[in-house]
Design a protein around this motif. Structure first.
Motif, PDB file in Angstrom:
ATOM      1  N   TYR A 197      -4.713  -5.548  -5.581  1.00  0.00           N
ATOM      2  CA  TYR A 197      -4.930  -4.347  -4.783  1.00  0.00           C
ATOM      3  C   TYR A 197      -5.112  -3.119  -5.678  1.00  0.00           C
ATOM      4  O   TYR A 197      -5.955  -2.267  -5.402  1.00  0.00           O
ATOM      5  CB  TYR A 197      -3.780  -4.119  -3.803  1.00  0.00           C
ATOM      6  CG  TYR A 197      -4.038  -2.953  -2.889  1.00  0.00           C
ATOM      7  CD1 TYR A 197      -5.024  -3.018  -1.916  1.00  0.00           C
ATOM      8  CD2 TYR A 197      -3.325  -1.764  -3.038  1.00  0.00           C
ATOM      9  CE1 TYR A 197      -5.297  -1.943  -1.096  1.00  0.00           C
ATOM     10  CE2 TYR A 197      -3.579  -0.678  -2.223  1.00  0.00           C
ATOM     11  CZ  TYR A 197      -4.576  -0.768  -1.245  1.00  0.00           C
ATOM     12  OH  TYR A 197      -4.821   0.304  -0.442  1.00  0.00           O
ATOM     13  N   ARG A 198      -4.368  -3.042  -6.769  1.00  0.00           N
ATOM     14  CA  ARG A 198      -4.540  -1.920  -7.708  1.00  0.00           C
ATOM     15  C   ARG A 198      -5.956  -1.911  -8.283  1.00  0.00           C
ATOM     16  O   ARG A 198      -6.574  -0.860  -8.399  1.00  0.00           O
ATOM     17  CB  ARG A 198      -3.539  -2.038  -8.863  1.00  0.00           C
ATOM     18  CG  ARG A 198      -2.180  -1.500  -8.551  1.00  0.00           C
ATOM     19  CD  ARG A 198      -1.299  -1.557  -9.790  1.00  0.00           C
ATOM     20  NE  ARG A 198      -0.054  -0.838  -9.551  1.00  0.00           N
ATOM     21  CZ  ARG A 198       1.120  -1.229  -9.973  1.00  0.00           C
ATOM     22  NH1 ARG A 198       1.250  -2.349 -10.665  1.00  0.00           N
ATOM     23  NH2 ARG A 198       2.191  -0.522  -9.716  1.00  0.00           N
ATOM     24  N   LEU A 244       2.717   1.709  -3.414  1.00  0.00           N
ATOM     25  CA  LEU A 244       1.822   2.212  -4.458  1.00  0.00           C
ATOM     26  C   LEU A 244       1.489   3.687  -4.266  1.00  0.00           C
ATOM     27  O   LEU A 244       1.198   4.396  -5.230  1.00  0.00           O
ATOM     28  CB  LEU A 244       0.551   1.364  -4.527  1.00  0.00           C
ATOM     29  CG  LEU A 244       0.742  -0.034  -5.110  1.00  0.00           C
ATOM     30  CD1 LEU A 244      -0.516  -0.872  -4.936  1.00  0.00           C
ATOM     31  CD2 LEU A 244       1.139   0.041  -6.584  1.00  0.00           C
ATOM     32  N   SER A 247      -8.491  -0.830  -5.527  1.00  0.00           N
ATOM     33  CA  SER A 247      -8.394   0.562  -5.044  1.00  0.00           C
ATOM     34  C   SER A 247      -8.988   1.558  -6.005  1.00  0.00           C
ATOM     35  O   SER A 247      -8.971   1.511  -7.145  1.00  0.00           O
ATOM     36  CB  SER A 247      -6.936   0.937  -4.808  1.00  0.00           C
ATOM     37  OG  SER A 247      -6.344   0.046  -3.914  1.00  0.00           O
ATOM     38  N   LYS A 256       0.829  -1.206   0.000  1.00  0.00           N
ATOM     39  CA  LYS A 256       0.000   0.000   0.000  1.00  0.00           C
ATOM     40  C   LYS A 256       0.865   1.258   0.000  1.00  0.00           C
ATOM     41  O   LYS A 256       0.619   2.196  -0.757  1.00  0.00           O
ATOM     42  CB  LYS A 256      -0.922  -0.030   1.230  1.00  0.00           C
ATOM     43  CG  LYS A 256      -1.925   1.077   1.290  1.00  0.00           C
ATOM     44  CD  LYS A 256      -2.839   0.874   2.493  1.00  0.00           C
ATOM     45  CE  LYS A 256      -3.844   1.985   2.624  1.00  0.00           C
ATOM     46  NZ  LYS A 256      -4.720   1.770   3.791  1.00  0.00           N
ATOM     47  N   THR A 303       6.246  -2.478  -7.922  1.00  0.00           N
ATOM     48  CA  THR A 303       5.325  -1.338  -7.979  1.00  0.00           C
ATOM     49  C   THR A 303       5.915  -0.180  -8.773  1.00  0.00           C
ATOM     50  O   THR A 303       5.246   0.829  -8.990  1.00  0.00           O
ATOM     51  CB  THR A 303       4.957  -0.843  -6.566  1.00  0.00           C
ATOM     52  OG1 THR A 303       6.152  -0.480  -5.869  1.00  0.00           O
ATOM     53  CG2 THR A 303       4.170  -1.891  -5.789  1.00  0.00           C
ATOM     54  N   ILE A 339      -0.278  -7.337  -5.706  1.00  0.00           N
ATOM     55  CA  ILE A 339      -0.230  -5.921  -6.100  1.00  0.00           C
ATOM     56  C   ILE A 339      -1.283  -5.630  -7.167  1.00  0.00           C
ATOM     57  O   ILE A 339      -2.014  -4.635  -7.073  1.00  0.00           O
ATOM     58  CB  ILE A 339       1.193  -5.545  -6.584  1.00  0.00           C
ATOM     59  CG1 ILE A 339       2.163  -5.566  -5.396  1.00  0.00           C
ATOM     60  CG2 ILE A 339       1.199  -4.181  -7.278  1.00  0.00           C
ATOM     61  CD1 ILE A 339       3.641  -5.565  -5.789  1.00  0.00           C
ATOM     62  N   GLU A 340      -1.390  -6.498  -8.172  1.00  0.00           N
ATOM     63  CA  GLU A 340      -2.399  -6.304  -9.228  1.00  0.00           C
ATOM     64  C   GLU A 340      -3.802  -6.310  -8.648  1.00  0.00           C
ATOM     65  O   GLU A 340      -4.646  -5.492  -9.024  1.00  0.00           O
ATOM     66  CB  GLU A 340      -2.253  -7.391 -10.293  1.00  0.00           C
ATOM     67  CG  GLU A 340      -1.036  -7.221 -11.171  1.00  0.00           C
ATOM     68  CD  GLU A 340      -0.789  -8.417 -12.088  1.00  0.00           C
ATOM     69  OE1 GLU A 340      -1.653  -9.326 -12.171  1.00  0.00           O
ATOM     70  OE2 GLU A 340       0.288  -8.448 -12.712  1.00  0.00           O
TER      71      GLU A 340
END
Length: 181
Positions: free
Chosen positions: A177-178, A75, A181, A72, A134, A174-175
């Motif tokens: 979470y992106r 990013l 968000s 988090k 990231t 990561i993907e």
């Protein structure tokens, strides 16, 4: 209720009761209850101690563990990018999907106990990989004045599952979470 099998997800913290006071003791209590029901009533109980799991659907709020917290912050392109401790603290981590597969495998193989592990790495190495994935180009500052967990949390693993590499698991997390968000 005629329960035939009970699966208890414990914690590797039971191996470090002084360092993880509270949670370790409650998990130990749950393990003792499993032994009691197995002995007294003949109920099949399975105790699983997973190492640190990470992946999509993890908590990314103020209650998060270190991996989602680092993702988090990376990013958000946080500068300075500060990691608590000196970065050498070792952890055994596993991608959540791999952990779920192993839990099912333990149940199907009718084991009574398993410690499921994954990749052994340092907090610093994880932080560096998260920055790379990231695209956050910054230096890591290690703050040794901040509290950290125990220096080494490497449980005595009975099953190791590394189907998903650390880099692949972090990339998927990561993907996810992106997109969320």
């Amino acid at each position: 209720n005629k329960v035939k099998t009970f699966v208890y997800i414990s914690s590797t913290t039971v191996e470090y009761p002084e360092e993880y006071m509270g949670i370790a003791h409650m998990k130990q209590y749950g393990e003792h209850l499993c032994a009691f029901y197995r002995k007294k009533y003949g109920m099949r109980t399975i105790i699983i101690r997973p190492c640190n799991a990470y992946g999509p659907h993890d908590k990314f709020d103020e209650r998060s563990h270190f991996i989602p917290a680092l993702i988090k912050r990376a990013l958000k392109k946080e500068k300075p990018f500060t990691v608590w401790g000196d970065g050498t603290y070792k952890r055994n981590i596993i991608y959540a999907e791999d952990l779920a597969k192993e839990i099912i495998g333990v149940i199907e193989r009718e084991k009574e106990f398993a410690v499921i592990g994954g990749t052994e790495t340092t907090v610093g190495d994880i932080a560096e990989l998260i920055l790379k994935l990231t695209g956050h180009e910054t230096e890591i500052t290690f703050d040794t004045a901040k509290p950290d967990a125990i220096k080494v949390n490497l449980p005595k693993v009975t099953i190791t599952n590394n189907d998903t590499s650390l880099e692949e698991g972090l990339r998927k997390t990561i993907e996810w979470y992106r997109m969320k968000s």
